[in-house]
Motif scaffolding. Sequence first.
Motif, short mmCIF file in Angstrom:
data_model
loop_
_atom_site.label_atom_id
_atom_site.label_comp_id
_atom_site.label_asym_id
_atom_site.label_seq_id
_atom_site.Cartn_x
_atom_site.Cartn_y
_atom_site.Cartn_z
N UNK A 30 -28.63 -40.38 18.29
CA UNK A 30 -29.02 -39.02 17.94
C UNK A 30 -30.48 -39.04 17.47
N UNK A 31 -31.30 -38.09 17.94
CA UNK A 31 -32.71 -38.04 17.56
C UNK A 31 -32.87 -37.11 16.36
N UNK A 32 -33.25 -37.69 15.22
CA UNK A 32 -33.48 -36.88 14.02
C UNK A 32 -34.77 -36.07 14.13
N UNK A 33 -35.89 -36.76 14.39
CA UNK A 33 -37.18 -36.08 14.50
C UNK A 33 -38.16 -36.97 15.23
N UNK A 34 -39.27 -36.37 15.65
CA UNK A 34 -40.29 -37.12 16.38
C UNK A 34 -41.66 -36.86 15.77
N UNK A 35 -42.52 -37.88 15.84
CA UNK A 35 -43.88 -37.78 15.30
C UNK A 35 -44.86 -38.19 16.39
N UNK A 36 -45.51 -37.22 17.07
CA UNK A 36 -46.47 -37.59 18.11
C UNK A 36 -47.80 -38.04 17.51
N UNK A 37 -48.31 -39.15 18.00
CA UNK A 37 -49.63 -39.64 17.61
C UNK A 37 -50.43 -39.80 18.89
N UNK A 75 -39.77 -35.82 27.17
CA UNK A 75 -38.33 -35.52 27.24
C UNK A 75 -37.65 -35.57 25.88
N UNK A 76 -38.38 -36.02 24.86
CA UNK A 76 -37.78 -36.19 23.53
C UNK A 76 -37.69 -34.85 22.82
N UNK A 77 -36.50 -34.51 22.38
CA UNK A 77 -36.27 -33.28 21.62
C UNK A 77 -35.37 -33.61 20.44
N UNK A 78 -35.84 -33.31 19.23
CA UNK A 78 -35.03 -33.56 18.05
C UNK A 78 -33.74 -32.75 18.10
N UNK A 79 -32.63 -33.40 17.74
CA UNK A 79 -31.33 -32.73 17.78
C UNK A 79 -30.50 -33.11 18.98
N UNK A 80 -31.11 -33.79 19.97
CA UNK A 80 -30.37 -34.20 21.16
C UNK A 80 -29.75 -35.58 20.97
N UNK A 81 -28.71 -35.86 21.75
CA UNK A 81 -28.12 -37.21 21.83
C UNK A 81 -28.57 -37.81 23.15
#
Length: 402
Positions: A30-37, A75-81
């Motif tokens: 499960x993706x909690x959150x993402x931090x783009x750098x 393709x990364x979205x927080x909240x997805x599995x």
Amino acid sequence: MAATIGWYGPLIDLRKASSHIGDYVQLLVFIHKSTPIQYKISRNGGEVVRLDILVGDETRTYFPVTIWQQQMASKVVAGNVCLLQNVKITKYGDSLEARTLHCSSLQCLIHSEDFLAPKGVIELMGECRVGITARDKLKKVVGWLQQVRLARCGSEINYYEHQRQVKVNWKVREETQSKNCLSLSELSDLNKYYKATFNAYVGEIFLPITWINLRETNAERMFISTRLHALADDGLVDDLVTSGCHLCGTPVNTGLGYENGASMQQNRLPLYCQRSSDRNHDVGTIYRPFLLYVWDDSKHAPILVTNKAAELLFGNIQAEKVESCYKVHMKKQLHHKKGTECNIGIEKKPNLYMIWLILLKMLLQRGKNSPLKFKVTVDVNKDWESGRLEMESVSIPALVRL
């Protein structure tokens, strides 16, 4: 949709990651959150992108993953599995993480909005084109999410991660106002020129290397936390320290060039210094400007750090002292390898280079430090990666007495 490449390793639980250091594995998480750098070099159209995501499963709630491929990052979205295929488990110091390589891929199995209807989730799990092992793991992850009710939080995080940047405000700058922000989300909502203070954790130091043509395979050179854990990185001081103005922090030469000698047109030191009373530059050895990525529970943000602010961040150690001690340190190391006597530095002085290096490592201990109190100037006319937030000072927040 089924994956187009084969598996290079087993599907593992996150709690067993420490047993697979250096190995390829598959992660269903499960993706909690993402931090783009990210940093764009407009002159040659190149782009370096790194996405740090925080994932979890029923065996370990939080685990960091670094994504280098721009196609995967989109393709990364927080909240997805998702199913992360062919990622490598790595360890830097005490930090354990997974990172993507050229053979890695990402497959979304359950979207965040699907959790609002439990029956829909069950049906979707049955439709997923994955093997028996992955299907069993998916049931465990979804059951864990429904139990702890994290899926809905992921949708809220997604809102903050994909919030559009504030449009440029071309109005005349108004009188500077002070603002004490309780979170980075509150800071990002500011639409005027402010002197703002806030508390945040340090995540990464990103150094935009534009003075050479940096190949994509060497993109990690821009991320200081990775280099600090390398067995030998003698170029760290050479990259972070350069010649420039002590006051405005502008390097003498900031342009993009090529290592083979064929250089493009370069930006040089501006004619006048905006931070000098007589408009003259005070040229000497300085810290090269870099982006300090900070975060809290609501958001992440890059802060532009120039020479004077960098000195505060690095324990009031000036760049010229770091460079001087570094040269002495390297000469002693060279004599030690050759087995010859070294007469450099008869007077016993502290090795400020080693102290500076220790401070850097302490500053970038991911997940182990307390938040710092930052004071920044907020210029809404600038983009986030171009100095929208510029650091003025940093300190340890005062303890609240009960």
